[in-house]
Enzyme design. Structure first.
Site, PDB file in Angstrom:
ATOM      1  N   ASN A  12       1.660  -1.687 -19.176  1.00 39.95           N
ATOM      2  CA  ASN A  12       0.815  -2.502 -18.307  1.00 39.95           C
ATOM      3  C   ASN A  12      -0.632  -2.249 -18.726  1.00 39.95           C
ATOM      4  OD1 ASN A  12      -0.651  -3.610 -16.193  1.00 39.95           O
ATOM      5  ND2 ASN A  12       0.044  -2.143 -14.648  1.00 39.95           N
ATOM      6  N   LYS A  14      -3.242  -3.617 -17.660  1.00 43.73           N
ATOM      7  CA  LYS A  14      -4.191  -3.816 -16.554  1.00 43.73           C
ATOM      8  C   LYS A  14      -5.372  -4.683 -17.041  1.00 43.73           C
ATOM      9  CE  LYS A  14      -2.478   0.404 -14.546  1.00 43.73           C
ATOM     10  NZ  LYS A  14      -2.716   1.552 -13.705  1.00 43.73           N
ATOM     11  N   HIS A  99       2.264  -4.477  -7.840  1.00 44.79           N
ATOM     12  CA  HIS A  99       1.680  -3.220  -8.326  1.00 44.79           C
ATOM     13  C   HIS A  99       0.786  -2.656  -7.217  1.00 44.79           C
ATOM     14  CE1 HIS A  99      -0.768  -0.391 -10.541  1.00 44.79           C
ATOM     15  NE2 HIS A  99       0.185  -0.384 -11.461  1.00 44.79           N
ATOM     16  N   GLU A 101      -2.039  -1.423  -7.265  1.00 51.65           N
ATOM     17  CA  GLU A 101      -3.441  -1.858  -7.338  1.00 51.65           C
ATOM     18  C   GLU A 101      -3.602  -3.255  -6.741  1.00 51.65           C
ATOM     19  OE1 GLU A 101      -3.943  -1.026 -11.521  1.00 51.65           O
ATOM     20  OE2 GLU A 101      -3.814   1.107 -11.070  1.00 51.65           O
ATOM     21  N   GLU A 169       6.536   3.745  -8.573  1.00 53.26           N
ATOM     22  CA  GLU A 169       5.262   4.294  -9.022  1.00 53.26           C
ATOM     23  C   GLU A 169       4.545   4.947  -7.843  1.00 53.26           C
ATOM     24  OE1 GLU A 169       3.747   2.161 -12.783  1.00 53.26           O
ATOM     25  OE2 GLU A 169       3.143   0.963 -11.081  1.00 53.26           O
ATOM     26  N   GLY A 175      -2.648   6.921 -13.006  1.00 52.03           N
ATOM     27  CA  GLY A 175      -3.954   7.154 -13.621  1.00 52.03           C
ATOM     28  C   GLY A 175      -4.571   8.503 -13.290  1.00 52.03           C
ATOM     29  N   SER A 213       1.292   8.007 -14.778  1.00 54.86           N
ATOM     30  CA  SER A 213       0.915   9.081 -15.712  1.00 54.86           C
ATOM     31  C   SER A 213       2.024   9.442 -16.699  1.00 54.86           C
ATOM     32  CB  SER A 213       0.441  10.320 -14.939  1.00 54.86           C
ATOM     33  OG  SER A 213      -0.767  10.029 -14.258  1.00 54.86           O
TER      34      SER A 213
HETATM   35  P1  PGA Z   1      -0.723   5.063 -15.625  1.00 53.55           P
HETATM   36  O1  PGA Z   1      -0.455   3.691 -14.849  1.00 53.55           O
HETATM   37  O2  PGA Z   1       0.376   5.220 -16.647  1.00 53.55           O
HETATM   38  O3  PGA Z   1      -2.082   4.885 -16.257  1.00 53.55           O
HETATM   39  O4  PGA Z   1      -0.692   6.157 -14.605  1.00 53.55           O
HETATM   40  C1  PGA Z   1       0.845   3.290 -14.530  1.00 53.55           C
HETATM   41  C2  PGA Z   1       0.812   1.974 -13.817  1.00 53.55           C
HETATM   42  O5  PGA Z   1      -0.072   1.735 -13.001  1.00 53.55           O
HETATM   43  O6  PGA Z   1       1.695   1.104 -14.058  1.00 53.55           O
END
Ligand code: PGA
Length: 251
Positions: A12, A14, A99, A101, A169, A175, A213
């Protein structure tokens, strides 16, 4: 990992990636072509602006392209939004929905996520439905209740193992460099599979990804957890050299 379920390693991107970033994608496609009959599915979800270009670059390879979000409607007066049909038309085959976010930044409820997942299915895309608890919810020992609520209320009508993937997640792991222990991941994934059993006739075949992560150094341990059928990777999906070692844990 299970014999029955083909792993999916998904990236992803983003809101990252200008046209120049397709160099990383070209390298990923090259690496994937070195491997005959890879034992897992590989997917990159770039920003919408790059879907068409990357879908062209991926032709003839086993790498799939997807969107990061879609509107519930097929078309209409929704300035700035993108329809699932447009992602399909641009060469995408998957779409992430819900997601954390999006849930946080755009106040997306489970009902909104469900409608978007249904739009993805309507367009012929595979919906990747994200669920996950916040740190406060985990600390209040509410993780499994939150996950149950999200799975039950975000799952699209008509979901099957072929058209729907779940991504667990934990919000606090995204992140941050923090990951749950394999035991914690196992507990949540077992719980998700149990919930899916009450909602779908072919739940045993549904892929449930872990995200948050994931990187080359922890992917093998996380992918070895029972009921983990792949990964949804953010930061470590931007560079082929970081993403490929994660793919290699499942290939
Ligand atoms: P990350 O993000 O691997 O940077 O922690 C995962 C995600 O949000 O899908």
């Amino acid at each position: 990992m299970s014999q029955q379920r083909r792993p999916l390693i998904a990236g992803n991107w983003k809101m990252n990636g200008l046209a120049a970033a397709t160099g990383e994608f070209i390298e990923l496609v090259r690496l994937s072509k070195e491997k005959d009959n890879p034992a897992c599915d590989i997917l990159i979800c770039p920003p919408a602006t790059l879907i068409s270009k990357m879908a062209d670059l991926a032709k003839g390879s086993s790498v799939a392209i997807g969107g990061q979000d879609c509107h519930a409607a097929e078309s209409g007066a929704h300035t700035g939004d993108i329809a699932a049909e447009m992602i399909k038309d641009a060469g995408g085959s998957h779409c992430i929905v819900g997601h954390s976010e999006r849930r946080a930044d755009h106040n997306e409820s489970n009902a909104t996520v469900k409608a978007k997942a249904e739009a993805a299915l309507r367009a012929g895309l595979v919906a990747i439905v994200c669920v996950g608890e916040t740190l406060a919810e985990r600390e209040a020992d509410r993780t499994l209740d939150i996950i149950s609520d999200q799975v039950k209320n975000s799952l699209p009508a008509g979901a099957t193992a072929a058209n729907t993937v779940i991504a667990y997640e934990p919000v606090w792991a995204i992140g941050t460099g923090k990951t749950p222990t394999p035991l914690d991941v196992a507990a949540v994934h077992a719980h998700i599979r149990k919930e899916l059993g009450t909602l779908m006739h072919d739940s045993a075949a549904v892929r449930v990804l872990y995200g948050g992560s994931v990187k080359g150094s922890n992917a093998a341990e996380l992918m070895a957890v029972e009921n983990v059928d792949g990964a949804l990777v953010g930061g470590a999906s931007l560079k082929a050299a970081d993403f490929w070692p994660i793919v290699e844990t499942s290939i």
